[in-house]
Every structure is written in C-alpha cells, then in structure tokens.
Design an enzyme around this catalytic site. Structure first.
Site, PDB file in Angstrom:
ATOM      1  N   TRP A   1       0.854  -1.180   0.000  1.00  0.00           N
ATOM      2  CA  TRP A   1       0.000   0.000   0.000  1.00  0.00           C
ATOM      3  C   TRP A   1       0.896   1.238   0.000  1.00  0.00           C
ATOM      4  O   TRP A   1       1.795   1.347   0.849  1.00  0.00           O
ATOM      5  CB  TRP A   1      -0.888  -0.043   1.236  1.00  0.00           C
TER       6      TRP A   1
ATOM      7  N   ASP B   1      -0.989  -4.430   9.603  1.00  0.00           N
ATOM      8  CA  ASP B   1      -1.988  -3.551   8.993  1.00  0.00           C
ATOM      9  C   ASP B   1      -3.167  -4.405   8.542  1.00  0.00           C
ATOM     10  O   ASP B   1      -3.109  -5.082   7.513  1.00  0.00           O
ATOM     11  CB  ASP B   1      -1.352  -2.817   7.809  1.00  0.00           C
TER      12      ASP B   1
ATOM     13  N   ALA C   1      -6.836  -4.257   7.374  1.00  0.00           N
ATOM     14  CA  ALA C   1      -7.940  -3.424   6.890  1.00  0.00           C
ATOM     15  C   ALA C   1      -9.076  -4.239   6.296  1.00  0.00           C
ATOM     16  O   ALA C   1     -10.202  -3.753   6.215  1.00  0.00           O
ATOM     17  CB  ALA C   1      -7.427  -2.432   5.842  1.00  0.00           C
TER      18      ALA C   1
ATOM     19  N   LYS D   1     -13.474  -0.728   5.827  1.00  0.00           N
ATOM     20  CA  LYS D   1     -13.898  -1.763   4.877  1.00  0.00           C
ATOM     21  C   LYS D   1     -14.934  -2.705   5.483  1.00  0.00           C
ATOM     22  O   LYS D   1     -16.011  -2.885   4.939  1.00  0.00           O
ATOM     23  CB  LYS D   1     -12.689  -2.560   4.391  1.00  0.00           C
TER      24      LYS D   1
END
Length: 391
Positions: free
Chosen positions: A126, A207, A209, A242
């Site tokens: 990302w 991370d 998400a 999300k």
C-alpha cells in the site's frame, strides 16, 4: 511564502478517480479506489450501520470531547471482538483516524522509542506505508514480497528481510487480503515469520484493513489474535472503513503489545500525546456506531451476515471472470487471489489505453479493485483485456 511551495504529485489513485468522474461516457468502469461496491455499483450504508445510527440519533445528548484514548465503548467492543475475555494484560488500545492514522501513530511511537528505526516493507505494498515513513524521515528497507518467477507471495524473501533487520526495527505485515496483490501467505507461514521477528527483536506492525472480506471473519480474527499472542512486542491496526463500510467516518483502532503491562501503558501514553498534538481528540460517530453494533446481538448478527454477502460476491465474481475469460494468462491473478484486490501484469501504456479506448479506469500499477466490476461489466473488462494483452 507560498511562492516557495512546489506542486506535489497527487496520489495516483485519486488522479484515477478524478479522471473517471470527468469521463462522460456511459458504461465507464472504475477499478481504482478500494471501496466495496455491490452488484449495482453502489457503495451502500450497511443495514447494521444504519440501524445503529438511528439508535444513536435518539439517545446521544452530548457533543463533548472524547477521552484521548477514544470512545470507551468502541475500545472495549473491538478488544472483545479480537480477544474475547482473554485480553492479555500487556495489550492496550487507542482509537485512531482510520487505519492510516493508526499506522502513522504506530510509526511515530516506534520512532520515539528508536530514532534510528528502519521499516522493512515488502513491495508492492500500500503506497501510504512508504509515504508515511518518508514524511517521518524513517528509513525504508524494501524487499520483494512476490516471487519473481511464480508471482506468488515469497516466504523466503520475507525471512531474508527479517534476517537483515536489526533489533528495534519495524517489519510491516499485511493482515488478511494483501493490498495490492490479494495474495496472502498461508497462516502457518505468517506465524513462522512472526516467530522469526520476535526472535530477532523486530517489531511487527500488522496492517489489518480487510478482515472478513476474503476469509471467514472468525478465521481472520483467529490469525490476527495469534499474531499478537506470539509477538513479544507489536502493533496491530484494524480499520473500520472496509469491514463496516465506514470509509468517510475515518475510524480505526491501534492495539499495542508490550513486553509487560508497564511497557504497554507507556506505548499508550505516548500514542495519546502524539494524537493530542496531531488532532487533539478522536471523533465520536464511527466509534459509537461500531461500539453499538458489536454490543448488540441483533446488529452484530446483521454485520456478520452482511460481511458474508460481501465476501461471497467477491468470490463468485472471481469464478465468473474465470469462466468467461478462457483462462487468459493476464487474468490469472484474479482467480488466484482473495478479497478486494488483484494485480494484473499491465504497464502505464496499457492502463492508459484501457481508459482512453474502453473507459476502464485503474492505476498504472495494474492493481484493480475487483468490487468495481459486476457480473455484466465483467464481460466488457475481460473483452478489453483480451484485446489489449496477448494470451
């Protein structure tokens, strides 16, 4: 003074979104920014969210500041979601401004603890992972996340990167559904890497998400919990964008684990001080929505059912594309991945041509948001790829 400012390069995803909006052609397709969309192309408010908001509208009687650590109901509900009643004493939580804000806070705390910290990042990743490090002046040590020959995630490369790290460095792990490739290592290999990092004194920054969008929610939560449990020290950031569809409400949580409860408390105190000078106090709305959903049996069940629907649509869409594409080599990455994203072997000349000739918009890296397609528009997309990329 402003005459001294240069004009920065805008984020490519937002450039792609701007170009898509400016295109007046009917049937245009947006495969850029990673927002979940349904079969009709809408990014709707989830039922569980709408009902929680209606309840909150009736009972909220104050707009006073939240505590620096965040909305207590949200922090407690997310902690229970991940750990149940077995929360380790050396784990603390801080509400943050989306997953991005949590990563920023975690890296600032890591830098405060170790000014010479290096962040080890598997590429492709990302873009904000590197962008935040660049802004903070944190050195980056990149490695190849994918095998160059098979194109799948490389356990060997990740181990080599940890071997090259020094104690006190940060190693960035993606939670389930890797962004941007959609290719995850098997869970046992992820935990093998967590153990390796712990042995080296390297701090895992996880991370997360896209939990629940590529695998069963409980499977993803079990993996995240195991990653924390097997780390001596770590950061885990979970976004509410999300899985709860709260993109514009900018809600996330940063969990930090220290070697003991006192160390964890110091991490929490430092994160709160950094948050104070960055944005003063966290926002209430998204936090209260998630707290309401997770502490109500009915709304929690709605949420799980809606996540299942989203995950099933993405899985079925992959199968549909495979069935209509004659197994075109350029599309292999779509049916071999999970979650929202896949990464196609395309360069900027190809993606420019897709936009110009077919009104299909995606970043030049070849990363697509699969949720931007529907059963019907998949035919248009597959046809365009067949025309553009020889099989």
């Amino acid at each position: 003074m402003f005459e001294n400012l240069s004009s920065p390069q805008l984020d490519e995803l937002y450039q792609t979104a701007m170009a898509f909006r400016a295109d007046s052609r009917e049937g245009k397709i947006d495969l850029g920014v990673g927002v979940y969309r349904d079969e009709n192309g809408a990014s709707p408010v989830m039922r569980c969210v709408r009902e929680a908001e209606e309840r909150l509208a009736q009972i909220n009687d104050s707009k006073a500041y939240l505590p620096l650590a965040g909305e207590p109901g949200f922090l407690g509900a997310m902690t229970d979601l991940l750990f149940g009643k077995a929360q380790p004493s050396q784990v603390v939580a801080v509400q943050c401004v989306g997953g991005t804000g949590g990563i920023r806070l975690a890296l600032e705390v890591a830098q405060a603890a170790n000014p010479s910290v290096t962040a080890h990042i598997g590429l492709p990743s990302w873009p904000n992972h590197q962008g935040i490090c660049d802004r903070l002046g944190i050195s980056i040590a990149p490695y190849n996340y994918l095998n160059s020959d098979q194109g799948d995630a490389s356990l060997t490369n990740a181990h080599a990167a940890i071997d090259g790290a020094k104690a006190g460095d940060v190693f960035i792990f993606h939670g389930p559904c890797h962004n941007p490739t959609g290719m995850d290592l098997p869970s046992d290999q992820v935990l093998e890497l967590i153990d390796h990092a712990a042995e080296k004194g390297v701090i895992a920054l996880i991370d997360a998400a896209y939990y629940g969008l590529g695998n069963d929610l409980d499977d993803d939560l079990n993996l995240l919990r195991a990653m924390v449990d097997r780390s001596r020290e770590c950061f885990l950031i979970m976004s509410g964008s999300k899985a709860f569809g709260l993109y514009r409400d900018r809600i996330g949580i940063l969990f930090a684990k220290g070697a003991d409860a006192d160390a964890a408390a110091r991490v929490q105190a430092n994160a709160q001080v950094l948050a104070r000078v960055n944005y003063s106090a966290p926002a209430a709305h998204g936090a209260q929505v998630i707290g309401t959903i997770l502490t109500d049996d009915v709304l929690r069940q709605y949420w799980r059912e809606e996540l299942d629907t989203m995950r099933t649509r993405l899985s079925q869409l992959r199968a549909h594309i495979k069935s209509i594409s004659d197994e075109h080599a350029a599309l292999h990455a779509i049916w071999n991945t999970k979650g929202v994203f896949a990464m196609l072997p395309m360069d900027q000349s190809m993606t420019d041509k897709l936009a110009r000739d077919y009104a299909i918009y995606m970043p030049s890296t070849g990363r697509i948001n699969l949720a931007g397609l529907s059963t019907s528009t998949a035919y248009t997309f597959v046809s365009a790829v067949n025309d553009l990329v020889p099989n």
